[in-house]
Write a protein that holds these residues in place. Sequence first.
Motif, PDB file in Angstrom:
ATOM      1  N   THR A 121       3.206  -3.565   7.061  1.00 22.99           N
ATOM      2  CA  THR A 121       2.380  -4.019   8.196  1.00 22.99           C
ATOM      3  C   THR A 121       1.734  -5.352   7.871  1.00 22.99           C
ATOM      4  OG1 THR A 121       0.503  -2.787   7.325  1.00 22.99           O
ATOM      5  CG2 THR A 121       1.877  -1.670   8.952  1.00 22.99           C
ATOM      6  N   ASP A 122       2.273  -6.053   6.844  1.00 27.03           N
ATOM      7  CA  ASP A 122       1.684  -7.298   6.385  1.00 27.03           C
ATOM      8  C   ASP A 122       2.335  -8.487   7.086  1.00 27.03           C
ATOM      9  OD1 ASP A 122       0.232  -5.771   4.602  1.00 27.03           O
ATOM     10  OD2 ASP A 122       1.828  -5.881   3.081  1.00 27.03           O
ATOM     11  N   ALA A 123       1.588  -9.593   7.162  1.00 26.67           N
ATOM     12  CA  ALA A 123       2.136 -10.823   7.741  1.00 26.67           C
ATOM     13  C   ALA A 123       3.147 -11.449   6.807  1.00 26.67           C
ATOM     14  CB  ALA A 123       1.009 -11.802   8.045  1.00 26.67           C
ATOM     15  N   THR A 124       2.971 -11.315   5.494  1.00 28.91           N
ATOM     16  CA  THR A 124       3.909 -11.831   4.507  1.00 28.91           C
ATOM     17  C   THR A 124       4.228 -10.728   3.523  1.00 28.91           C
ATOM     18  OG1 THR A 124       2.097 -12.615   3.119  1.00 28.91           O
ATOM     19  CG2 THR A 124       3.002 -14.173   4.718  1.00 28.91           C
ATOM     20  N   VAL A 125       5.414 -10.785   2.948  1.00 27.14           N
ATOM     21  CA  VAL A 125       5.868  -9.762   2.007  1.00 27.14           C
ATOM     22  C   VAL A 125       5.354 -10.141   0.617  1.00 27.14           C
ATOM     23  CG1 VAL A 125       7.850  -8.600   1.007  1.00 27.14           C
ATOM     24  CG2 VAL A 125       7.862  -9.270   3.420  1.00 27.14           C
ATOM     25  N   GLN A 126       4.384  -9.391   0.125  1.00 29.91           N
ATOM     26  CA  GLN A 126       3.818  -9.626  -1.199  1.00 29.91           C
ATOM     27  C   GLN A 126       3.481  -8.288  -1.819  1.00 29.91           C
ATOM     28  OE1 GLN A 126       0.446 -12.178  -0.784  1.00 29.91           O
ATOM     29  NE2 GLN A 126       1.628 -14.009  -0.355  1.00 29.91           N
ATOM     30  N   GLY A 127       3.701  -8.131  -3.128  1.00 29.99           N
ATOM     31  CA  GLY A 127       3.378  -6.904  -3.825  1.00 29.99           C
ATOM     32  C   GLY A 127       4.541  -5.926  -3.831  1.00 29.99           C
ATOM     33  N   ASN A 128       4.223  -4.630  -4.061  1.00 30.12           N
ATOM     34  CA  ASN A 128       5.263  -3.595  -4.048  1.00 30.12           C
ATOM     35  C   ASN A 128       5.011  -2.646  -2.893  1.00 30.12           C
ATOM     36  OD1 ASN A 128       2.915  -2.601  -5.438  1.00 30.12           O
ATOM     37  ND2 ASN A 128       4.111  -0.789  -5.919  1.00 30.12           N
ATOM     38  N   TYR A 129       6.100  -2.106  -2.331  1.00 30.52           N
ATOM     39  CA  TYR A 129       6.018  -1.247  -1.150  1.00 30.52           C
ATOM     40  C   TYR A 129       6.461   0.186  -1.457  1.00 30.52           C
ATOM     41  CZ  TYR A 129       5.079  -5.381   1.594  1.00 30.52           C
ATOM     42  OH  TYR A 129       4.492  -6.503   2.111  1.00 30.52           O
ATOM     43  N   ASP A 130       6.818   0.483  -2.708  1.00 27.65           N
ATOM     44  CA  ASP A 130       7.155   1.846  -3.095  1.00 27.65           C
ATOM     45  C   ASP A 130       6.876   1.998  -4.587  1.00 27.65           C
ATOM     46  OD1 ASP A 130       9.655   1.206  -4.674  1.00 27.65           O
ATOM     47  OD2 ASP A 130      10.259   0.457  -2.697  1.00 27.65           O
ATOM     48  N   ALA A 131       6.765   3.273  -4.998  1.00 26.49           N
ATOM     49  CA  ALA A 131       6.533   3.591  -6.402  1.00 26.49           C
ATOM     50  C   ALA A 131       7.167   4.940  -6.703  1.00 26.49           C
ATOM     51  CB  ALA A 131       5.038   3.617  -6.719  1.00 26.49           C
ATOM     52  N   GLU A 132       7.636   5.124  -7.939  1.00 31.44           N
ATOM     53  CA  GLU A 132       8.326   6.339  -8.336  1.00 31.44           C
ATOM     54  C   GLU A 132       7.549   7.036  -9.448  1.00 31.44           C
ATOM     55  OE1 GLU A 132      12.347   5.636  -9.408  1.00 31.44           O
ATOM     56  OE2 GLU A 132      12.811   4.451  -7.607  1.00 31.44           O
ATOM     57  N   VAL A 133       7.728   8.370  -9.503  1.00 34.20           N
ATOM     58  CA  VAL A 133       7.137   9.170 -10.554  1.00 34.20           C
ATOM     59  C   VAL A 133       8.128  10.281 -10.917  1.00 34.20           C
ATOM     60  CG1 VAL A 133       5.899  10.658  -8.929  1.00 34.20           C
ATOM     61  CG2 VAL A 133       5.116  10.504 -11.286  1.00 34.20           C
ATOM     62  N   GLN A 134       8.237  10.585 -12.223  1.00 32.86           N
ATOM     63  CA  GLN A 134       9.136  11.618 -12.731  1.00 32.86           C
ATOM     64  C   GLN A 134       8.371  12.935 -12.816  1.00 32.86           C
ATOM     65  OE1 GLN A 134      12.390  11.245 -13.546  1.00 32.86           O
ATOM     66  NE2 GLN A 134      12.634  13.396 -14.150  1.00 32.86           N
ATOM     67  N   VAL A 135       8.922  14.026 -12.248  1.00 34.29           N
ATOM     68  CA  VAL A 135       8.349  15.362 -12.294  1.00 34.29           C
ATOM     69  C   VAL A 135       9.265  16.249 -13.131  1.00 34.29           C
ATOM     70  CG1 VAL A 135       7.641  17.382 -10.980  1.00 34.29           C
ATOM     71  CG2 VAL A 135       7.199  15.086 -10.088  1.00 34.29           C
TER      72      VAL A 135
END
Length: 865
Positions: A108-122
């Motif tokens: 929902t950002d005006a510019t693409v900056q940073g990370n948009y997903d993250a993973e975790v091992q279960v």
Amino acid sequence: LAFCRGRIVRVPKGPLIRVVGTEVAIPCSVSDYDGPSEQNFDWEFSRETDFVRIVSTWDSTFTSEEYQKRVGRGDIKLRRSSNDAVELVIRNIQPADQGRYKCSTPSTDATVQGNYDAEVQVKVISDGLSVSGFKARSSTSLRLSEGDSFKLRCSATTTSPEHTHLHVTWQVKSGSSWRDILSLTHEGKFQPGPGYEERYRSGDIRLDTGANDTYRLSVSQASSTDGGAYRCLVSEWVRGADGSWQKIQEKSVEIATVSIQRTGECSWWAVNVSVTERDSLDLMCNITTDRSGIFQAEVMWYFSASPDDTLSDAQLLLSMDHDSVVSDSTLISLSHVDRNSYRLLVRDVDVEDSGYYFCEAAIWVPLHNGSWHKVVERTSAPVSVVVTALEPDYDVFLNASKTPKFSDDPTELHCRITNVQDTEANIRFTVSWYYRQRLPGDDVMAEELLASMDADWTLLLGDRGRERIQNGEIILSKKSADTFSLRIQWTSESDRGDYFCVVSAWSRHRNNSWVKSKDVTSASVNIFWATQDYTLTVEAVKLKPFFVAGHTFEMTCKVSSKNIKTPRYSVLITAEKPLTDQSNPNGTTRIISLNQDSVVRLEDWTDQTRVDGVVLEKVQENEFRYRMYQTQISDAGLYRCVVTAWSPGGGGMWREAVNGLSNPIQIDFQTSGPVFNVSVHSDSPTIYQGEVADLLCIVTMEGMPLEPDDMSFDVSWFAVHSFALDREPILLASLDRRGIVTQSRRNGSSDLSLERISPLEFRLRVHGCEDHDFGNHYCVVTPWVRSATGVWQREPDIRAKPIFLSVKMDVLNAFKYPLLIGVGLATAIGLLSCLIGYCSSRWCCKKEVQETRRERRRLMSMEMD
């Protein structure tokens, strides 16, 4: 910082170790985002490479086919904790759920900056935790007595493939909820539950570990609060990748149900006790117990003023420990009557001993090592003890030794104590004096306190007589041991009414404090005398029936009074002028006065030229004469005498009795002299700033003409700085008839001048006019005319109609010098710029260009194309 900012999606640092069959919650949050405050999340799962869609917060069709049944049953769901955070909840997790979980957030950002997903091992591990009671027995029941000890055991083991720690907690359930008793945490620390800290520190509650992974709870000196169901609660913890501890599962087993029987009680022989002051108080505390064998009792007696006071708020009177050692006290004794009864004796009781008494008993039993152990402690219900004071018997009699016949006569009252019986040496008497006003009919006002005495002879003053007692007008004294006196030095009409006294008896207690034991009120005495209304008559007489302006006006005031004791009179002369008199808009003027001590004072007489023109003198005790020398026409009006009768009051002071007003004496001058009119004129009422404004005040005369030497004028100029006459006028300048000019202080730079240019014309000039000089301007003229006898007569003031003076700004003169300076600077800078450009092109930037001569008639070469 602006370039480094961007969306950040966070999940816990993996791997997350969870136990099969438990509920798992994986949090996910997003920060530093643009757009709406509530963000959406998508969750996906992967065992190896490809991700399978699980659930979404905004798309109901997001879930893959293999997860639709579990999502529909609620086994997998999303739980939102805030606008920017959710939790993925998986119930009854299985080994097939082991893998990588990815949390994604739509942009929902005006510019693409940073990370948009993250993973975790279960990682899902098997359930290796087992919890059981001692020797695998089911829940048992224990019946104990207060003060006994008991031990409970449970076993807890784990076969988890991971390095996990156990957290063991013993809990008790006496109502609807479980309470923590003592815990051995996963970090190896002992942690007592709420309310068990003191018992843990004293060693009454312990948690020990034994062989075969057993955990033993030991409780010493059990009380009634220890009854209930006991269970062993074990949780398994593992350290995460970020170093924090995470609880992965929890199990419990109920061990036993414990019931505690009461083993001792404390009771009274009596419920409510009433004794008389100076007698002895005898109380008995009885202890009943079902405990057999050897024991000793510890007894403590307490006193409290309220039955609701706690043990910490009560006062410890006396105690006896289990070795029969009694604490020391002078007036209180504690004795052991038999095996189970203890007697409290309080000698010479006082009123302060009234309250609630109770005893606290504890039972001690010997241990095998020879020491004594307290097994139970009980507190009895409080018993009410009322100590009745010994009231002395006496009567009070009030009489008036002096009564007033007239105002300001003295009044004296005596309050006597009679028929005194059964009084001791430690009884003290004090008195309080009261006043009550009588009203017409049967209505009686409430009594008002004049003064009272405390037990230490401190005098407390009431609001009514406070000032008079402090001034010595009312005297309070003690004539003898049984007589109190109230004396009013000068009795006034406001003192008429009923008086009564209240005698208080005070008893001395053991701590040398005084306590009021009895009040006796006397019969009231009425102070009254017959009075008649004061009357005062004033008559004014004009001594000369006819006089003209410039002569002396003379009048006398004769006073007569009734029912006033040795009166004196003060006289005030007033004049009622016509309403056209501008100096006195209210109509009445106070001229001169003479007080009761024959001191003369000028009141509102402000004519400095006639300071000695009025005289007021006392001819006889009841006759006064007023003279006015060289009367003016402005003195016309009605003259009266205002007389006040004074009678001697208390302390040599004079008291105002009644006022009187005389008949009016009129001063009227019949004259056929000239009539003056005043007007204001200006040739140019609109001027520019800095110019001179000329204003003329012109006096015109009608009727009989006068020579210029026989008339003179006082001229005053006023200004109202507004378009309407809605503000107070400001005095600008004045010119008196002697030619003296007076100017008021000015704030601006403009100046004023006032001059007489003809016998009937006066000019005001405003030099260097400013903005604040605008407004309405007018003059006030006071004519003076010399009569045939050579006396100057002052005529009434005449006010001219105002003229509006407007001050404008000269725009051309205001901008002339700035424009000339600006044009000159612009011309100089332009010429300088042209000079610099010419010099630069002539000498600095000159470049010669060699060009081949071409024949005009030929075609141009291609290089010129």
